[in-house]
Design a protein around this motif. Sequence first.
Motif, PDB file in Angstrom:
ATOM      1  N   ASP A 301       0.923  -1.570   0.384  1.00  0.00           N
ATOM      2  CA  ASP A 301      -0.319  -0.047   0.360  1.00  0.00           C
ATOM      3  C   ASP A 301       1.004   1.377   0.098  1.00  0.00           C
ATOM      4  O   ASP A 301       0.079   2.511  -0.804  1.00  0.00           O
ATOM      5  N   ASP A 302       1.699   1.409   0.761  1.00  0.00           N
ATOM      6  CA  ASP A 302       3.240   2.120   0.835  1.00  0.00           C
ATOM      7  C   ASP A 302       3.923   2.446  -0.705  1.00  0.00           C
ATOM      8  O   ASP A 302       3.936   1.894  -1.306  1.00  0.00           O
ATOM      9  N   LEU A 303       2.981   3.648  -0.967  1.00  0.00           N
ATOM     10  CA  LEU A 303       3.915   3.684  -2.468  1.00  0.00           C
ATOM     11  C   LEU A 303       5.200   3.672  -2.793  1.00  0.00           C
ATOM     12  O   LEU A 303       5.317   3.143  -3.528  1.00  0.00           O
ATOM     13  N   LYS A 304       5.527   4.629  -2.096  1.00  0.00           N
ATOM     14  CA  LYS A 304       7.728   3.614  -2.047  1.00  0.00           C
ATOM     15  C   LYS A 304       7.700   2.699  -2.283  1.00  0.00           C
ATOM     16  O   LYS A 304       8.900   2.046  -2.429  1.00  0.00           O
ATOM     17  N   ARG A 305       7.299   2.064  -1.080  1.00  0.00           N
ATOM     18  CA  ARG A 305       7.455   0.524  -1.072  1.00  0.00           C
ATOM     19  C   ARG A 305       7.083  -0.206  -1.922  1.00  0.00           C
ATOM     20  O   ARG A 305       7.580  -1.035  -2.755  1.00  0.00           O
ATOM     21  N   ARG A 306       5.628   0.121  -2.435  1.00  0.00           N
ATOM     22  CA  ARG A 306       5.639  -0.955  -3.883  1.00  0.00           C
ATOM     23  C   ARG A 306       6.836  -0.282  -5.442  1.00  0.00           C
ATOM     24  O   ARG A 306       6.965  -0.915  -5.625  1.00  0.00           O
ATOM     25  N   LEU A 307       7.039   1.126  -5.295  1.00  0.00           N
ATOM     26  CA  LEU A 307       7.865   1.190  -6.554  1.00  0.00           C
ATOM     27  C   LEU A 307       9.100   0.642  -5.832  1.00  0.00           C
ATOM     28  O   LEU A 307       9.673   0.127  -7.153  1.00  0.00           O
ATOM     29  N   THR A 346      12.017   9.051 -12.603  1.00  0.00           N
ATOM     30  CA  THR A 346      10.680   9.976 -12.597  1.00  0.00           C
ATOM     31  C   THR A 346       9.538   9.799 -12.104  1.00  0.00           C
ATOM     32  O   THR A 346       8.873  10.128 -10.872  1.00  0.00           O
ATOM     33  N   LEU A 347       9.488   7.730 -11.196  1.00  0.00           N
ATOM     34  CA  LEU A 347       8.357   7.863 -11.071  1.00  0.00           C
ATOM     35  C   LEU A 347       8.546   8.471  -9.012  1.00  0.00           C
ATOM     36  O   LEU A 347       7.657   8.991  -8.171  1.00  0.00           O
ATOM     37  N   PHE A 348       9.652   7.722  -9.061  1.00  0.00           N
ATOM     38  CA  PHE A 348      10.471   8.298  -7.209  1.00  0.00           C
ATOM     39  C   PHE A 348      10.423   9.504  -7.072  1.00  0.00           C
ATOM     40  O   PHE A 348       9.445   9.796  -6.066  1.00  0.00           O
ATOM     41  N   ALA A 378       1.292  13.446 -14.492  1.00  0.00           N
ATOM     42  CA  ALA A 378       1.061  13.381 -15.493  1.00  0.00           C
ATOM     43  C   ALA A 378       2.479  12.595 -16.518  1.00  0.00           C
ATOM     44  O   ALA A 378       2.700  11.605 -16.540  1.00  0.00           O
ATOM     45  N   ALA A 379       3.658  12.606 -15.033  1.00  0.00           N
ATOM     46  CA  ALA A 379       4.693  12.934 -15.524  1.00  0.00           C
ATOM     47  C   ALA A 379       4.299  11.548 -15.198  1.00  0.00           C
ATOM     48  O   ALA A 379       5.608   9.981 -15.346  1.00  0.00           O
TER      49      ALA A 379
END
Lengths: 498, 346, 477, 99, 101
Positions: A301-307, A346-348, A378-379
């Motif tokens: 669920d944590d965005l950074k962990r998913r990344l 970009t994602l990070f 958008a990015a």
Amino acid sequence: MSEYFELPLLILASSMIPGLIIFMLPEEAVRTRIALNMSGALIKVMLVGFVIWGVSNGQQYETRLPFLPGLDLVLKADALSILFITLSTVLWLVTTVYAIGYLENSPHRSRFFGFFSLCVTATVGIALAGNLITFVLFYELLTLTTYPLIVHRGTEEARQAGRTYLIHTMFGGALLLLGTVWLYSLTGTLEFTQRGFVSGLLPDHDNSLIIIFVLLIAGLGVKAALVPLHSWLPRAMVAPAPVSALLHAVAVVKAGAFGIVRVIYDVYGIEVASTLGVTLPLAIVAAITVIYGSVRALFQDDLKRRLAFSTISQVSYITLGIAVAGPIATIGGLVHLVHQGMMKITLFFCAGNLAETLGIHKVSEMDGVGRRMPLTMAAFTLGAFGMMGAPPLAGFVSKWYLGLGALDAGQDWVIFILAGSSLLNAMYFLPILHRAWFREPMHEWPATHYLWRRETAWALLLPPLFTAFLSLLLGLLASLPYSPLEWARFITSLQYAL
Amino acid sequence: MTLLQWAFDGLLGITLIWLAWRTLASADLFKAIVLFIAFGLLMSLAWVRLNAPDIALAEAAIGAGLTGALLLVALARLNVVAAQTGDIESNTKQISAPEDSARTTAVVGQGVSNKHNLFQYFLVLMLSAVAAGLAYAVLSLPSEAPGLSRDVAENLNVSGVSNPVTAVLLNFRGYDTLLEMAVLLLALLGVWSLNRLPEQYESSPGLVLDMLSRLLVPLLLLVAGYLLWVGSRAPGGAFQAGSVLAAAGVLLLLAGWRPAARFLGWPLRFALIIGLAVFVSVALLMMLPGGQLLQLPPAFAGALILLIETAATLSIGVTLAALFYGSRPRSEQIPPHHTGSGGENE
Amino acid sequence: MLIVLPLIGTLLCFLLPRQVKALGLMTALAIAASAVALLWQLLQQGAMRYSVGGWGAPLGIDLYADGLSLLMLLITATVGLAISIYANAAFKLDKLVHFWPLWLLLWTALNALFLSADLFNLYVSLELLGLSAVALVALAGGSAALGAAMRYLLVSLLGSMLYLLGLALLYHSFASVDIAILAQRMESTPAVWAAMALMTVGLLLKTALFPLHFWLPPAHANAPAAVSALLSALVVKGSFYILLRLWLEVFPLSHAAPGQLLGLLGAAAILWGGVQALRQTRLKMLIAYSTVSQLGYLFIAFPLATTMAWKGAMYLLLSHALAKSAMFLAAGNLLLFGGHDRITQLDRVAQRLPLTLAAFALAGVSIIGLPISGGFIGKWLLLTAAMQSGEWGWAVVMILGSLLAAAYIFKVIGYAFTQAEVTHEACEVSKTMGATAFVLALAAIVLGLIAPWLLALMDIAEPFAMSSAALNAGAAA
Amino acid sequence: MSMTEFLTLLLLIAGAFFYIAGTVGLLRFPDIYSRLHALTKADNLGLGLIIVGLALQADSLTVIFKLILIWLLVLLASASVAHMVARSAQQKGIKPWTR
Amino acid sequence: MNNAYLYALTGIVLFTLGLYALIIYSHLLRKILAINIMASGVFLQLVALSTRARPLLDAVPHAMVITGIVVAVSATALALALMLRLRDASGSAELIEESTE
């Protein structure tokens, strides 16, 4: 000794010297620090541009410093290093801009930027290393300089993460060192050579070579986050966003992957490696990592962990491409080195923006965020589609070549891995996009003083836009000269003597 | 060798071992020290038997005499503290009450409890093996070995002295002696740096001791001078003379004499280092005419050795006496404006 | 010259206690200068033999300087100079009055030791070394330090006795105590074996090789910081140096089994010291155990006995000297600043002293053996030597030791990054003290960059040639 | 055996006898004072006899002088020490032994 | 054959005895005595074996022993002073095993 003896050193110095000076700056000297950072980064970009121009005109750049009897420190700009060095240089520049914005007013900035610069120095050193000992040297330096960045926040969690990181990387470093020493004692040289330098040992020392291979790859695999050795990476997410960005896109993970490329190509040589039968197991490990990372990412669920888990999966594409051991797959792997970096950073950046501006850390909090920060999202979208491998983005190019290469090399199973992974990618990225763009916000966002009361500071916004744009370009213009794809072809042609 | 000599040597050896054992094992520390002194005296007898009169003198004066004095005074100080804290009875009275020793054993005695028994057996076994090995090694040496005797004899006439031991000490291996003087000084520095030793057990010296010291000190000075002078030809020399000098000092200190404060500043320091200083200066001066460090030209060697020895005797004597006294002389601990000379501090 | 200078300094300091600061520093500079002069001389003419008093061995005493002794002298001068500066800033005058004469005597002893070619002379130097070290430990006062000093003294005396007994056996076997002459006359007799055992054990006691290391941690941890640095950096190396000389030159006949034993003990020391260091809660204890562990590396060279291994051990020795002294000085600063050295509470202190912390970290890099540092070069050489001999067991131990070192060092550094509000500060730490530690640590790193040059210095007169030649002969036979 | 040698022998044996007597006294006497008594008196006499015996064998006057000096010194020392020991014992309150 | 070996062996026994006592006893004064006796043993051995040079006199070991005696007395003095200081500071003249804090 070649005529441009100093150039590789200069490339190193352009980040090292600012780094060292920054340590000595007082905390308040913001302007000086920014000036130093930016000028270092710009100078480096220019130098690297010069080197690219030179190398493509057949120029040799090599620095050789005596280090031990019979063993020099070698910095050499060959085609492979150019690929990596360009990536890190460009991304460093971008990340510096981002970090300056991100860390405004936080404590210990001198320390942060100092280590940040040193970290890049180490990465560049890895890229330029002309023999295994130099590589090991910068590899360890990288460990040392990233540690303070990971624990930078100083919380207990950060300390624990740092510990995990250290345990893994130190262990990896030790294995790498052991393998290196062993290799050295067998061959008496460690110079990276086209298609390897160990073939002379082939019939007699098969077993030693296999063990050394395992040692080296295990050592590098720690940083490259190959599957049993990956667990430090998600935890290291506590670091500030620019650090995670750099860690994932360039520095640590890529250093590991780059090292694996080096070992297979320039230490063993692809033929020897195939003869020894070590590539297939490596490919399998990489494939497992690809799938495992994707599956794990699905449940974060944590965005950074998913990344982070996504990184684990994506980086292994590189290894996979190399290990499949065909020319076209190699192109795919190498080009992914660049493309993945561009997209992931970009994602990070975007994740960092969300956290910094709106305090969003979790995927479940992202409802409707696209309306609040349209440019950032958008990015993000561009990056995410790239990851899924949607044409015409950069990710598509690499996956295409990987797939083709696998078929070419007769490793059809890899196709399924790729397809499965893309599917999984879609499964964990699309919900995010859906939430961000199509759901209603759960509550009002706090207003800020940034442009149009939306979005975020310039310094935070421009970098992701820039890199997103680049990853679009990389996909669109992949066949132009000087594009990463062309470089990858060039490298591959050297390796396979096409 | 006659049987009688064998018997004597054998008896001496056994007695030495027995004394050593009693020294180490006796429950009463005072007794142990007394036995140790006796051990030292018998050792000098052994040196004489081994044709080493120089060592015999040194052993009697330094090994038995001064070390014994040091040990005794240390024990006295230990017991003073003990008496003050009241946990241990003074050991000194046990000369008249040997029955008490059993009780003292429990307190300050060997401190070996039963649980160590096994370890002890093991240790005995190990050490016996070591001793046996060493004995084997020694016995395997050839029975005739000239050592360096010929070299010494050949060079004796250019060494400036006729006593070979002095020749070795101050000429052939003078460098060792130089460092050894440094060790002696170092011991004093170390003791001084510890500061604040408990006050010595003060008893009123009494008339007899006073008289004795008055009588003996000049005599001791004379003896020291004699030993120093004779050292070049016969047994004797700086160390023996110095320790006799120190004995005089010890006697004076015991009799309650304290040097005047004005001598305790740099005059004392000067006396302490003059031996080493002269030694070093001579060593360096010898390099001036192009010689090696410490190369004494045969023509002046005798005079130079005497010079070094004289200075050394003074320093050794003062150092040893100061070691006996223990803590730094008191004048150093009072503020500088109380003392005349500029050397002191604090 | 190198021996006499500190002696004169001692005398002057003793005579004029008020001026100790200036006098001591001048002496230290002079010694350093003469060490450099010796370097120059040796570079010009190769190894030197010098007969004190002009008699020459076996009657007189010879001094001998080759690459090995030169490096030891240089490192002593470097560390010594730094510690001199540090001590002047750290101690108050009433301590300095004692510190300087004792320290200069210690320096005398070290220089004498590294230059002497005479075993009995080495004994006297060794005593001088041991006693001055003990006195310096006791300088800290307090029952822990005094107890440690006492233990150290007893161990040191015991070691000397063993050594002297061995020396007696050698003298009576060969009628000389000169190393070179003994080397020529050496043969394998029971007496020689006994002498070897005695001297080796005696020196090992002083060098604190596992399991004879028990005295070291308390002594090194309880001494004043400057003294701890001296002890760990230089003093234990003194006895190791003698041991090295003995094994390289006097006993080259008899390597195999005893060498293996020493190697095994070294390996045990690496691991045991490392584990113990990891378990400590006090910083100085941790560093002291780290010394135990690092000393173990030096003994890995004994079973390998190739030139490369010896050089690796020497390199480790040098870089350890620099790094460990830096580390102790840094710890001293932290201790002074925070009033305690409990590791878990260092965060409050460490962030206020960035220079000290940097010194500690850099020194740590060298201790772990990470590139680029002197420690790395040493370990690399040793590892390569082990691999080339096919004895990869030693290599594994070394790697494990490095991992342990990383663990205990980062255990400390990790806390330094923790956010914590500043509480109290016990005492101001002067800039000099931080800078000294930092410079030393930096020197340990720089050692990693000047390896070719230093290794060439080691080759002056090829001190290691003999043992490898013996080894080769043994291999050929 | 010449006359002087015989005399020397006699004197030495006599000296040794007194020494033994003194030692027996030291071991057997009941308290500190009487032990001191046995020790000092008997030993001084024993030493004296031995000195005379040795003096008969001496080559020169210097040696005889030195021997006498030794005797005097020992006399002085033992007398003083005996006194001090006794005094210290008395100060400590040790009572003389009575039957 | 002369008495060299007799005294040399005595020296070895003394040395071993001292070593034993040094290890076994805990009181510092006793340890110091033990060291001194060890030293005597070593010296005895050093000189005794040198009598094998008869009829000449080998003075070198003699000089060594004199040096050794002086060194020993220096060490003893330092040790005793240290013992007293330790006693002052800790209240005991024995070495206490430090707790593994």
